[in-house]
Enzyme design. Sequence first.
Site, PDB file in Angstrom:
ATOM      1  N   CYS A 120      44.483  43.160 -67.087  1.00 25.56           N
ATOM      2  CA  CYS A 120      43.117  43.645 -66.883  1.00 25.56           C
ATOM      3  C   CYS A 120      43.078  44.772 -65.869  1.00 25.56           C
ATOM      4  CB  CYS A 120      42.252  42.500 -66.355  1.00 25.56           C
ATOM      5  SG  CYS A 120      42.751  42.010 -64.678  1.00 25.56           S
ATOM      6  N   CYS A 154      43.110  35.808 -64.511  1.00 22.93           N
ATOM      7  CA  CYS A 154      44.116  35.259 -63.586  1.00 22.93           C
ATOM      8  C   CYS A 154      43.635  35.094 -62.157  1.00 22.93           C
ATOM      9  CB  CYS A 154      45.330  36.185 -63.524  1.00 22.93           C
ATOM     10  SG  CYS A 154      46.135  36.501 -65.073  1.00 22.93           S
ATOM     11  N   VAL A 291      27.802  49.854 -84.583  1.00 18.45           N
ATOM     12  CA  VAL A 291      28.479  50.247 -85.820  1.00 18.45           C
ATOM     13  C   VAL A 291      29.987  49.982 -85.712  1.00 18.45           C
ATOM     14  CG1 VAL A 291      29.038  52.231 -87.290  1.00 18.45           C
ATOM     15  CG2 VAL A 291      26.722  51.949 -86.402  1.00 18.45           C
ATOM     16  N   GLU A1198      48.595  24.691 -62.098  1.00 16.75           N
ATOM     17  CA  GLU A1198      47.603  23.835 -62.751  1.00 16.75           C
ATOM     18  C   GLU A1198      46.811  22.936 -61.782  1.00 16.75           C
ATOM     19  OE1 GLU A1198      49.846  22.591 -66.767  1.00 16.75           O
ATOM     20  OE2 GLU A1198      51.007  22.762 -64.945  1.00 16.75           O
TER      21      GLU A1198
HETATM   22  C1  LIG Z   1      30.022  44.238 -75.599  1.00 17.96           C
HETATM   23  C2  LIG Z   1      28.623  44.451 -76.072  1.00 17.96           C
HETATM   24  C3  LIG Z   1      27.591  43.923 -75.324  1.00 17.96           C
HETATM   25  C4  LIG Z   1      26.279  44.076 -75.761  1.00 17.96           C
HETATM   26  N1  LIG Z   1      25.293  43.532 -75.003  1.00 17.96           N
HETATM   27  C5  LIG Z   1      24.014  43.646 -75.405  1.00 17.96           C
HETATM   28  C6  LIG Z   1      22.974  43.074 -74.632  1.00 17.96           C
HETATM   29  O1  LIG Z   1      23.209  42.472 -73.574  1.00 17.96           O
HETATM   30  N2  LIG Z   1      21.722  43.180 -75.093  1.00 17.96           N
HETATM   31  C7  LIG Z   1      21.428  43.836 -76.258  1.00 17.96           C
HETATM   32  O2  LIG Z   1      20.280  43.919 -76.612  1.00 17.96           O
HETATM   33  N3  LIG Z   1      22.391  44.411 -76.992  1.00 17.96           N
HETATM   34  C8  LIG Z   1      23.675  44.330 -76.605  1.00 17.96           C
HETATM   35  N4  LIG Z   1      24.659  44.893 -77.356  1.00 17.96           N
HETATM   36  C9  LIG Z   1      24.304  45.596 -78.604  1.00 17.96           C
HETATM   37  C10 LIG Z   1      24.352  47.138 -78.518  1.00 17.96           C
HETATM   38  O3  LIG Z   1      25.009  47.596 -77.419  1.00 17.96           O
HETATM   39  C11 LIG Z   1      23.024  47.758 -78.455  1.00 17.96           C
HETATM   40  O4  LIG Z   1      22.283  47.390 -79.566  1.00 17.96           O
HETATM   41  C12 LIG Z   1      23.080  49.285 -78.305  1.00 17.96           C
HETATM   42  O5  LIG Z   1      21.897  49.727 -77.720  1.00 17.96           O
HETATM   43  C13 LIG Z   1      23.318  50.032 -79.598  1.00 17.96           C
HETATM   44  O6  LIG Z   1      23.360  51.426 -79.326  1.00 17.96           O
HETATM   45  P1  LIG Z   1      24.475  52.400 -79.897  1.00 17.96           P
HETATM   46  O7  LIG Z   1      24.083  53.757 -79.525  1.00 17.96           O
HETATM   47  O8  LIG Z   1      25.804  52.001 -79.455  1.00 17.96           O
HETATM   48  O9  LIG Z   1      24.326  52.114 -81.424  1.00 17.96           O
HETATM   49  P2  LIG Z   1      25.202  52.596 -82.697  1.00 17.96           P
HETATM   50  O10 LIG Z   1      26.273  51.615 -82.888  1.00 17.96           O
HETATM   51  O11 LIG Z   1      25.657  53.999 -82.401  1.00 17.96           O
HETATM   52  O12 LIG Z   1      24.105  52.528 -83.755  1.00 17.96           O
HETATM   53  C14 LIG Z   1      23.456  51.317 -84.049  1.00 17.96           C
HETATM   54  C15 LIG Z   1      22.536  51.395 -85.252  1.00 17.96           C
HETATM   55  O13 LIG Z   1      21.364  52.123 -84.942  1.00 17.96           O
HETATM   56  C16 LIG Z   1      21.149  53.152 -85.887  1.00 17.96           C
HETATM   57  N5  LIG Z   1      20.574  54.280 -85.150  1.00 17.96           N
HETATM   58  C17 LIG Z   1      20.998  54.719 -83.948  1.00 17.96           C
HETATM   59  N6  LIG Z   1      20.196  55.714 -83.548  1.00 17.96           N
HETATM   60  C18 LIG Z   1      19.287  55.904 -84.505  1.00 17.96           C
HETATM   61  C19 LIG Z   1      18.195  56.794 -84.653  1.00 17.96           C
HETATM   62  N7  LIG Z   1      17.895  57.664 -83.722  1.00 17.96           N
HETATM   63  N8  LIG Z   1      17.449  56.722 -85.790  1.00 17.96           N
HETATM   64  C20 LIG Z   1      17.771  55.821 -86.747  1.00 17.96           C
HETATM   65  N9  LIG Z   1      18.775  54.967 -86.654  1.00 17.96           N
HETATM   66  C21 LIG Z   1      19.516  54.997 -85.551  1.00 17.96           C
HETATM   67  C22 LIG Z   1      22.505  53.421 -86.453  1.00 17.96           C
HETATM   68  O14 LIG Z   1      22.418  53.986 -87.744  1.00 17.96           O
HETATM   69  C23 LIG Z   1      23.112  52.061 -86.469  1.00 17.96           C
HETATM   70  O15 LIG Z   1      22.714  51.345 -87.585  1.00 17.96           O
HETATM   71  C24 LIG Z   1      25.989  44.778 -76.943  1.00 17.96           C
HETATM   72  C25 LIG Z   1      27.034  45.323 -77.686  1.00 17.96           C
HETATM   73  C26 LIG Z   1      28.334  45.171 -77.257  1.00 17.96           C
HETATM   74  C27 LIG Z   1      29.436  45.768 -78.061  1.00 17.96           C
HETATM   75  S1  FES Z   2      43.857  39.078 -66.515  1.00 21.33           S
HETATM   76 FE1  FES Z   2      43.521  39.930 -64.580  1.00 21.33          FE
HETATM   77  S2  FES Z   2      45.455  39.812 -63.656  1.00 21.33           S
HETATM   78 FE2  FES Z   2      45.720  38.754 -65.519  1.00 21.33          FE
END
Ligand SMILES: Cc1cc2nc3c(=O)[nH]c(=O)nc-3n(C[C@H](O)[C@H](O)[C@H](O)COP(=O)(O)OP(=O)(O)OC[C@H]3O[C@@H](n4cnc5c(N)ncnc54)[C@H](O)[C@@H]3O)c2cc1C
Ligand code: FES
Length: 1266
Positions: A120, A154, A291, A1198
């Site tokens: 990490c 860890c 996506v 452990e």
């Molecule tokens: C590790 C992780 C943690 C997350 N935690 C949260 C959380 O705590 N809370 C939460 O709510 N969500 C969470 N999400 C979900 C995600 O991050 C959100 O929904 C984020 O805001 C999506 O934005 P993006 O730009 O990455 O979307 P993209 O992946 O780039 O697009 C998402 C979708 O929106 C559409 N889109 C994007 N912009 C437009 C536009 N302008 N007009 C029309 N369609 C559009 C795209 O076509 C696609 O279908 C998490 C995701 C991950 C991977």
């Molecule tokens: S996962 Fe952080 S040191 Fe091993």
Amino acid sequence: MTPTEAGDELVFFVNGKKVVEKHVDPETTLLTYLRRKLGLCGTKLGCGEGGCGACTVMISKYDPFRKKILHYTANACIFPVCALHHVAVTTIEGIGNTKSRLHPAQERIAKSHGSQCGFCTPGIVMSMYTLLRNQPEPKMEDIEDAFQGNLCRCTGYRPILEGYRTFAKDLNCCGRVANGTGCCCSERENSMNGGCCGGKANGPSCCMKGKDDSVTMVSSSLFNASEFQPWDPTQEPIFPPELMTQSNKQQKKICFKGERVMWIQPTTLKELVDLKSQYPSAKLVVGNTEVGIEMRLKNMLYPVIIAPAWISEMNAVQHTETGITFGAACTLSSVEEVLRKAVAELPSYKTEIFRAVLEQLRWFAGPQIRNVAALGGNIMTASPISDLNPVLMASGSKLTLVSSEGKSTITMDEKFFTGYRKTIVKPEEILLSVEIPYSKKSEYFSAFKQASRREDDIAIVTCGMRVLFQAGTIRVQEIKLSYGGMAPTTVLALKTCQAITGRDWNEKLLQDVCHLLAGEMDLPPSVPGGMVDFRRTLTLSFFFKFYLTVLQKLSKDHSDPNNLCEPVPLNYISATELFHKDPIANAQLFQEVPKGQVVEDMVGRPLMHVSAAKQACGEAVYCDDIPHYENELYLTLVISTKAHAKILSIDASEAQSVPGFVCFVSAKDVPGSNITGIANDETVFAEDVVTCVGHIIGAVLADTQEHARRAAKSVKIKYEELKPIVTIQEAIEKQSFLKPIKRINKGDVKKGFEESDHILEGEMYLGGQEHFYLETHCTLAVPKGEDGEMELFVSTQNPMKTQEFAANALGVPANRVVVRVKRMGGGFGGKETRNCILTTAVVVAAFKVGRPVRCMLDRDEDMLISGGRHPFLGRYKVRKLNLYNEGDLTHFNQKLEGFTLRRCWDECLSSSSYHARKILIEEFNKQNRWKKRGMCIIPTKFGISFTVPFLNQAGALVHVYTDGSVLLTHGGTEMGQGLHTKMIQVASRSLGIPTSKIHISETSTNTVPNTSPTAASVSADINGMAVHNACQDILKRLEPIKQCNPKGSWEDWIKAAYENCVSLSATGFYRIPDLGYNFEKNEGKPFCYFSYGVACSEVEIDCLTGDHKNIRTDIVMDVGTSLNPAIDIGQIEGAFVQGLGLFTMEELRYSPEGNLYTRGPGMYKIPAFGDIPTEFYVSLLRDCPNSKALYSSKAVGEPPLFLSASVFYAIKDAIYSARKDSGLTEPFRLDSPATPERIRNACVDIFTKMLPSAEPGTFKPWSVRV
Ligand SMILES: Cc1cc2nc3c(=O)[nH]c(=O)nc-3n(C[C@H](O)[C@H](O)[C@H](O)COP(=O)(O)OP(=O)(O)OC[C@H]3O[C@@H](n4cnc5c(N)ncnc54)[C@H](O)[C@@H]3O)c2cc1C
Ligand code: FES
Ligand code: FES
């Protein structure tokens, strides 16, 4: 150009060097590009879904809209390489290295012992580095927030925070440089140590006065911050000038075409709109955080991607009369920045909604996600558990859409979401912008979210709540309650809102809302996501919090003495407080080495992990970092999707059409035995029947990982389903047991119970746990082309069994297979035997094609295939509480000798001020109805030895070269626990030479054969003795030479030995004597000795939401005379925090059909930085030499894991108090882990009573307790 032509060139910078890529595939992530194309392997793959932060890099770009250079962290594993045009990337390799100079962010994590397995570490360093680039003088809170998106399995996080605390400017902590009473750390340490200063004060009041200080000197300095290089922000590399020039120019539309996907990045809104009408089903990608996950994990394919990052209108921020309008492509971090500023500048009544958005963003993913994910992406994903949509809906935010038909503005209301992940926005329309409104006078707004883990977790239930009062009254004019997590879409509680409009905000309204919500926010008992009772209760709990919050604000805003507002009862006020964490505090105490120990003798000193610096620089090589062989192939497993079924047919014909496909491998290809596993009851590849989801059926070989993955997905398997046994309960009912069943009978149990005054009996359940080593299982098999030889590079704790399993599968003697292990990115027992299931498949494939084959499991595969710690169901009957005494016999009749548990207990009681704090807790609980505190102190006793006696043996090999340098090899593997470091310390003392002359390269079966697995916490004991014995052999041979030249140096003696033909290579061997236990007779000695420890933990629970915070933990642990206090304390803290996950957070969820739902960090939550106790004190018991192990030390690893049960029982203690307020005083059952769901459900109160549970057996639940 038109998008159908050949693609453009992608131009970006990595670590200051320009990269021009002519053949870019939009499906390639930045991580793959760095690791495979550029050979920069410091950035790690831990999950591939943005959930662990191992792949964190810094992205820098010139933002033409904000006219400044931005530096931000991002997850390379979901960052599309196409989004890098004219952007600079900094990876761990770009900031420092061991050859020239470590960056202070690298140096400090290494020297503060914040890197154990190191997998990490690069990601954590990059999060810190980026923070420093943006804020050269961060506050401690900023540092903690910067790590919201990083996981470590860890260290338990404490040492990382402690090392980086030295960058913080607000704490005024000298990082122990002052090393005296002036240092804030020392003051805390004194208080935790029962007032003992560890002899430092050296005054008449010191409790150590009169003791022999050569024995009892106590230290709290695991590192010396005065050695750290200063942090000089002016020395950082500049943003590439070429990019600055490029970014200032008008960009031109670009297009990249890959095998299956085309990426188009337009520059104007007109181009964007035209493209969307040309490709209505194209995905608009900004952050790719949704996506990217769909394509990677859900097997979705989007052939056209349009990236609107360069469209000014979609990135604009405008302050209007009615609110702030954000372009839909604005990132969540930028929204946060703008709203923070607005909240600071505008009158408070105008920013109620903004503050609610900020509260949601505080717990929204980690910074790596918020820095790239767009506001529009969150809305348009239309997830029912989106955190922002309930706020936007309740606040009536306005959305502007654009298409070739023109623009239109709509309000986000109950009609916006039309179904699961669907909205009214038409395919050819684009969300252009979002206006978040100002709040008005007499308008109040709150947002709440409850997740399994506070930081970086998606909601279980989330909500936005708005109420507008008729001016100057408490009469509701408008109200909107919007929930996420209660339906396939974000919903408004329309009926409830309608019924209370026009009503006064009082107790009666509260009661009515609760009844109405209970009906309106109902869930069918089989609803996806489960937790039905909990989710329903949360809808009421949130409203209750909102009700109280508004009541408080009303009474503040209506100073008029005639106002009818009911006062909030004093003991209810804490229910409205938003989560806050106090500044962290910690101390680690250990006994210093005796005065007079020679400086070079490192045994007993807090020597840094020997690989820490390399790990912090991304130079440490893990299995998948080994450079690729030219003709190497990649393997992806084909696994069962059924828990129990007959395989009717396997059809790999479609896989053949995937580019790069080479062959399909199955049971037919196994040249040796297809039977494998520790109990010879597993198969390399399933033949006729599969017995679990994840059972390996075959494998696909292809030229790249992406191709192999695709090909594997297209292999079709037909099954005839058989009835599976999924739960322990079912196994008991069907008498399906692993044989032989073992029993221990001691004493006359029947009589004992007959004579007891009180008998307590019941059942308890402890859920299983995923090991969640950050590096997943990985094997690289290289056929040598001669005599059936095969060289294996494996991430395994068990080289011997890996060799044996591979040889069996290949049908060759073990002497043809060499297994090599440099290091693992964590093991925790998960790589003790389970690596065979991957390794045997990989060797069979490599044998079949005669080419090197590599496979590193994806996180979801790893979690599905590799099992984990088992769940336990226990039925008990007890009759008295007790604590052992010296000389007592255990239930397996082993006499307790050198019993230090009572000392640990007394010390922990005193250092934690247990009795005094217990009174304070009772007082707190009296004054708070909805927040409760609890405390518990728990001892642990852990037997040290493998219970299979013959495994308690170890070997070592010591070579001394003619320059005096020593190459040390032993049977243990390094998985982060610091074993190699300890072994170097041992060899150093044994040989009497500095540690710098000793090197360990790897563990391998051709150097030390027949090694026991590195497990059972016993490895330092047994390998240490083997190393010591080998060193003694060499010393014996050197003796005559030393006698001839007593004043000579080590180098002189070695040279002379060589010239006199004295062998400078020796093997060492050790076995623990006299072990063996007979179950039938209940006699013998299963363990060499015991490790002891005690922990006292205090927690606070939120009775309404089930949330809890870990306020303080004190641990006293007996590790004998520590070989290395830094490593031992690191093991204690790491184990404790892993146990914290086991007992409070980590929940494996299975479908009734036996399908694991929780297959990655998205759904399976291990503790994060924010979960560790705010105050965390660890003390190693002083003066407790252990006669049974090397240099009087004791095992660690452990034993401390169980100590986190103190947190579980502290939670239970707090729940007792909550239940007492509801009139319930009887004992109650609480299964582990104590998740928010279990805590909330156990806090029975008026709200839970309104929501009766569905009768078990009347419905099919979404998940079952296995
Ligand atoms: C590790 C992780 C943690 C997350 N935690 C949260 C959380 O705590 N809370 C939460 O709510 N969500 C969470 N999400 C979900 C995600 O991050 C959100 O929904 C984020 O805001 C999506 O934005 P993006 O730009 O990455 O979307 P993209 O992946 O780039 O697009 C998402 C979708 O929106 C559409 N889109 C994007 N912009 C437009 C536009 N302008 N007009 C029309 N369609 C559009 C795209 O076509 C696609 O279908 C998490 C995701 C991950 C991977
Ligand atoms: S996962 Fe952080 S040191 Fe091993
Ligand atoms: S590997 Fe990218 S976040 Fe886990």
